[in-house]
Design a protein around this motif. Structure first.
Motif, mmCIF file in Angstrom:
data_model
loop_
_atom_site.group_PDB
_atom_site.id
_atom_site.type_symbol
_atom_site.label_atom_id
_atom_site.label_comp_id
_atom_site.label_asym_id
_atom_site.label_seq_id
_atom_site.Cartn_x
_atom_site.Cartn_y
_atom_site.Cartn_z
ATOM 1 N N ARG A 232 0.849 -1.194 0.000
ATOM 2 C CA ARG A 232 0.000 0.000 0.000
ATOM 3 C C ARG A 232 0.883 1.242 0.000
ATOM 4 N N THR B 294 0.757 3.516 2.026
ATOM 5 C CA THR B 294 1.135 3.786 3.416
ATOM 6 C C THR B 294 2.360 2.966 3.843
ATOM 7 N N ASP B 295 2.791 2.018 3.002
ATOM 8 C CA ASP B 295 3.972 1.194 3.289
ATOM 9 C C ASP B 295 5.261 1.793 2.729
#
Length: 138
Positions: free
Chosen positions: A6, A8-9
């Motif tokens: 993602r 967010t990673d």
């Protein structure tokens, strides 16, 4: 647990690749290893597709791809030799039609892993002081 990478990673991916690529740079005998100079902005611009391996909700491994090519396979050195890279590669091959990869000629663990998954060497070439091996999956 393996799940899709993602956005967010991205910060965790950058940190993970820095840890893993420091080890690979030593294996390859170089201090000028291009992936070590990547920034968070580079990763955000790339918007990589792939999967992450989580242990206790922490990203400890990742595999990314683009255009049927594996672009990175990194594992936190603390978790080397635990089957994480193998699990990520198996997962990727089960979910995506990936056919190409490149690694350093002196990265024997990576070459052995790709060979186990039916990748064969098709050519070698030098990039600066690093001999690269290009492999295709049969």
């Amino acid at each position: 647990m393996i799940r899709r990478l993602r956005s967010t990673d991205h910060a965790a991916l950058l940190e993970l690749q820095r840890l893993a690529y420091r080890v690979e740079a030593r294996l390859l005998g170089t201090v000028h290893f291009p992936p070590l100079s990547e920034t968070i902005d580079d990763i955000k611009a790339e918007q990589p597709n792939g999967f992450v391996y989580l242990l206790h909700n922490n990203v400890v491994g990742a595999i990314t791809y683009a255009d049927r090519t594996i672009t990175r396979l990194v594992v936190d050195p603390v978790h080397f030799r635990q089957g994480i890279a193998q699990s990520l590669l198996q997962h990727l091959l089960e979910h995506e039609h990936v056919k190409y990869v490149m690694t350093g000629a002196r990265n024997l663990p990576a070459l052995a892993l790709y060979t186990r998954f039916d990748f064969i060497e098709v050519r070698r070439e030098w990039h600066q002081e690093i001999e690269l091996v290009f492999l295709n999956r049969v």
